[in-house]
Write an enzyme that holds these catalytic residues in place. Structure first.
Site, mmCIF file in Angstrom:
data_model
loop_
_atom_site.group_PDB
_atom_site.id
_atom_site.type_symbol
_atom_site.label_atom_id
_atom_site.label_comp_id
_atom_site.label_asym_id
_atom_site.label_seq_id
_atom_site.Cartn_x
_atom_site.Cartn_y
_atom_site.Cartn_z
ATOM 1 N N ARG A 282 0.947 -1.123 0.080
ATOM 2 C CA ARG A 282 -0.155 0.018 -0.120
ATOM 3 C C ARG A 282 0.865 1.210 -0.066
ATOM 4 N NH1 ARG A 282 -3.030 2.798 4.870
ATOM 5 N NH2 ARG A 282 -3.846 4.465 3.628
ATOM 6 N N HIS B 137 -3.385 10.813 0.701
ATOM 7 C CA HIS B 137 -2.875 10.541 1.837
ATOM 8 C C HIS B 137 -2.387 11.893 2.561
ATOM 9 C CE1 HIS B 137 -1.621 7.400 5.025
ATOM 10 N NE2 HIS B 137 -1.282 8.365 5.604
ATOM 11 N N GLU C 174 -8.176 8.095 6.200
ATOM 12 C CA GLU C 174 -8.446 8.545 7.582
ATOM 13 C C GLU C 174 -9.143 9.785 7.671
ATOM 14 O OE1 GLU C 174 -5.048 8.397 10.257
ATOM 15 O OE2 GLU C 174 -4.873 6.334 10.038
ATOM 16 N N ASN D 70 -7.662 1.248 9.598
ATOM 17 C CA ASN D 70 -6.511 1.870 10.231
ATOM 18 C C ASN D 70 -6.637 1.593 11.632
ATOM 19 O OD1 ASN D 70 -5.354 2.074 7.886
ATOM 20 N ND2 ASN D 70 -4.988 4.217 8.176
ATOM 21 N N TYR E 62 -4.879 1.505 15.665
ATOM 22 C CA TYR E 62 -3.785 1.621 16.582
ATOM 23 C C TYR E 62 -4.075 1.560 18.011
ATOM 24 C CZ TYR E 62 -1.179 3.083 12.531
ATOM 25 O OH TYR E 62 -0.414 3.265 11.306
ATOM 26 N N GLU F 271 -3.736 -0.446 8.036
ATOM 27 C CA GLU F 271 -2.589 0.189 8.860
ATOM 28 C C GLU F 271 -2.758 -0.478 10.550
ATOM 29 O OE1 GLU F 271 -1.679 4.432 9.197
ATOM 30 O OE2 GLU F 271 -2.095 4.495 7.178
#
Ligand code: GCO
Length: 532
Positions: free
Chosen positions: A103, A148, A193, A335, A337, A404
């Site tokens: 990616r 991005h 995002e 994504n 985290y 991600e």
């Protein structure tokens, strides 16, 4: 009192052991044969060559040059990992890892220096043609992020994400990419995002364009992100899908927010938190009803009324727009985290800026001090497992790629904390997949060290270390790269696996860690309590 304490200890120990079930396996579970592994990067963070071969200026180029004090270490990405010149080495690394997919993102201003298709830069097209061809020659599929965060500065000067015309600008840009690369690119990711981009740019004003509008600009940015995604999706659907046969996804970052206690207030706080953070961008696209989640519509409307406004700061979508947004992604790029505990009590009233996203949600959050340290923060890997199951239930099991997931460290090759992070989070993934969650692939963030936005190079996310002082930007695999490679090869997570070059150090470390007294006490207690 004593009884209560015992009850708490028993509950805590059982919780630890339940978590352990998610994190380790009694017998190794294999990733299905068609599960795909990958690694991710983004153009501004790795390419460098910021003003080379006709490239125009993005908001990040402008920001780092005009406000260098906004970057923790005062650096910029003028050179970064210099992938504009070293992309063949990047592909070699992907090959070394054995991944199926890469990616990366395309720099809008490399293709269209001023953001509009009246001029298309042939050298920009050539760079990405070379990269894509190199990937395909090595059997690695390109997953291309169209945007991005590196908006052309010239479009920022026309209002950027606060101007609804951006929906047209973005659609026109996406069309140019489909036309030039769609014969070989079969997975597109429209935008990265919405929450992080809009929040950092408008909600806290700490990314470019450094505009602080936390109760209005933030929502407007999100609205245009959703519409821009839908525009790019429909252009593909109407003009390219029949001949190119690819898929178009949208990348949403999501956290897992757990109620701090079982109180009705905390449980409601966790629902509200999910509505504003995750469902804000999921619901308009992936739900059957479409539109923003009702919780969000109601809370912002009520807060706006309290603030004396005649209309909600969350501008409603028209019926046509709701239909246009519904289903505007073939898959979710997730994504992930963080996890967090959330709560609500009266102490929060009046503690946030008015108006703001935070004031609209009205939740407090914290991390559990007992969560293990992975990379630079404490994290809770089972959060990903629960999040994936939540998405399956709430959104009718959509096709998901985890686009991600990763941890930051400082420089250095021995990144044991990242190794644990990868193993723990991949365990959550494998367990979810095993239970029928439709996750088709996983991308580690990141293939290599890169410019971590406002943190500059002070946080390192790479499984390959990049020597930022070396003119050749030498890339060396960290221990985590070797562990990831072995997971990809064997398709199992073997916690006892140690890559050869590190074996000696690991034996020494184990001698200290494994036989410590607290470990035995916890272990014995867990076995005892949970067998009884
Ligand atoms: C983001 C971006 C990445 C970051 C990564 C680590 O999530 O902020 O997509 O570009 O570098 O997430 O913070």
């Amino acid at each position: 009192m004593v009884d209560k304490r015992i009850a708490i200890i028993v509950a805590a120990v059982c919780l630890i052991s339940t978590n352990a079930d998610v994190l380790t396996h009694k017998s190794p579970i294999r990733f299905p044969d068609d599960f795909e592994f990958g690694a991710a990067t983004a153009a501004y963070q790795i390419e460098g060559a910021w003003n080379v071969d006709g490239k125009g200026r993005s908001i990040w180029d402008h920001f780092v040059h005009t406000k260098p004090e906004s970057i923790t270490d005062g650096t910029n990405a003028d050179i970064a990992a210099n992938s504009y010149y070293f992309f063949k080495r990047d592909v070699e690394m992907l090959k070394e890892l054995g991944v199926n997919n890469y990616r990366f993102s395309i720099s809008w201003t490399r293709i269209m220096p001023f953001g509009r298709p009246d001029y298309i830069n042939p050298l920009g097209i050539e760079y990405y043609n070379n990269l894509i061809d190199e990937l395909l020659a090595n059997d690695i599929a390109p997953f291309v992020t169209i945007y991005h965060w590196d908006l052309p500065q010239s479009l920022q000067e026309r209002g950027g994400w606060l101007n609804e015309e951006i929906v047209d600008w973005f659609g026109d840009y996406a069309r140019v990419l489909y036309e030039n690369f769609g014969d070989r690119v079969k997975h597109w990711l429209t935008l990265n995002e919405p929450y992080i981009h809009c929040y950092y740019s408008y909600g806290v004003g700490y990314h470019p364009p450094l505009l602080y509008s936390p109760g209005e600009g933030y929502y407007e940015c999100g609205r245009h992100y959703l519409l821009a995604n839908a525009r790019a999706y429909h252009i593909y659907d109407d003009e390219f899908r029949a001949s190119q046969g690819g898929l178009v996804g949208f990348v949403i970052s999501m956290e897992w927010g757990m109620p701090a206690t079982g109180s009705a207030e905390d449980v409601q706080a966790s629902r509200d938190y999910a509505a504003f953070h995750n469902d804000h961008f999921m619901h308009p696209i992936f739900s059957e009803q479409g539109n923003y989640p009702q919780i969000m519509i109601d809370r912002v409307a009520a807060a706006s009324a309290r603030q004396g406004l005649n209309v909600s700061r969350l501008r409603p979508f028209s019926y046509e727009q709701i239909q246009y947004l519904k289903g505007s992604a073939d898959f979710l790029g997730l994504n992930h985290y963080f996890s967090t505990y959330v709560y609500r009590n009266s102490s929060l009233e009046g503690s946030f800026t008015v108006p703001s996203l935070e004031d609209d949600i009205m939740v407090g959050k914290f991390k559990d001090p007992s969560w293990p340290h992975f990379g630079m923060t404490r994290e809770y890997a089972p959060g990903l497992y629960y999040l994936l199951n939540f998405l399956k239930e709430k959104y009718n099991n959509p096709l998901i790629y985890i686009t991600e997931n990763g941890a930051s460290t400082l420089t250095g090759l021995d990144d044991d904390s990242r190794v644990s992070y990868i193993r723990n989070y991949l365990s959550s993934v494998i367990n979810a997949v095993n239970e029928g969650v439709n996750v088709k692939g996983y991308f580690i963030w990141s293939l290599m060290d890169n410019f971590e936005w406002a943190h500059g190079y002070s946080l390192r996310f790479g499984i390959y270390e990049v020597d930022m002082n070396d003119t050749n930007r030498k890339r060396i695999p960290r221990k985590s790269a070797l562990v990831y490679k072995e997971i990809i090869r064997s398709r199992v997570i073997d916690v006892s696996y140690e890559p050869d070059p590190y074996a000696k150090e690991i034996v020494m470390l184990k001698g200290v860690a494994t036989f410590s007294a607290p470990y035995f006490v916890t272990f014995a207690l867990t076995i005892f309590v949970c067998l009884v």
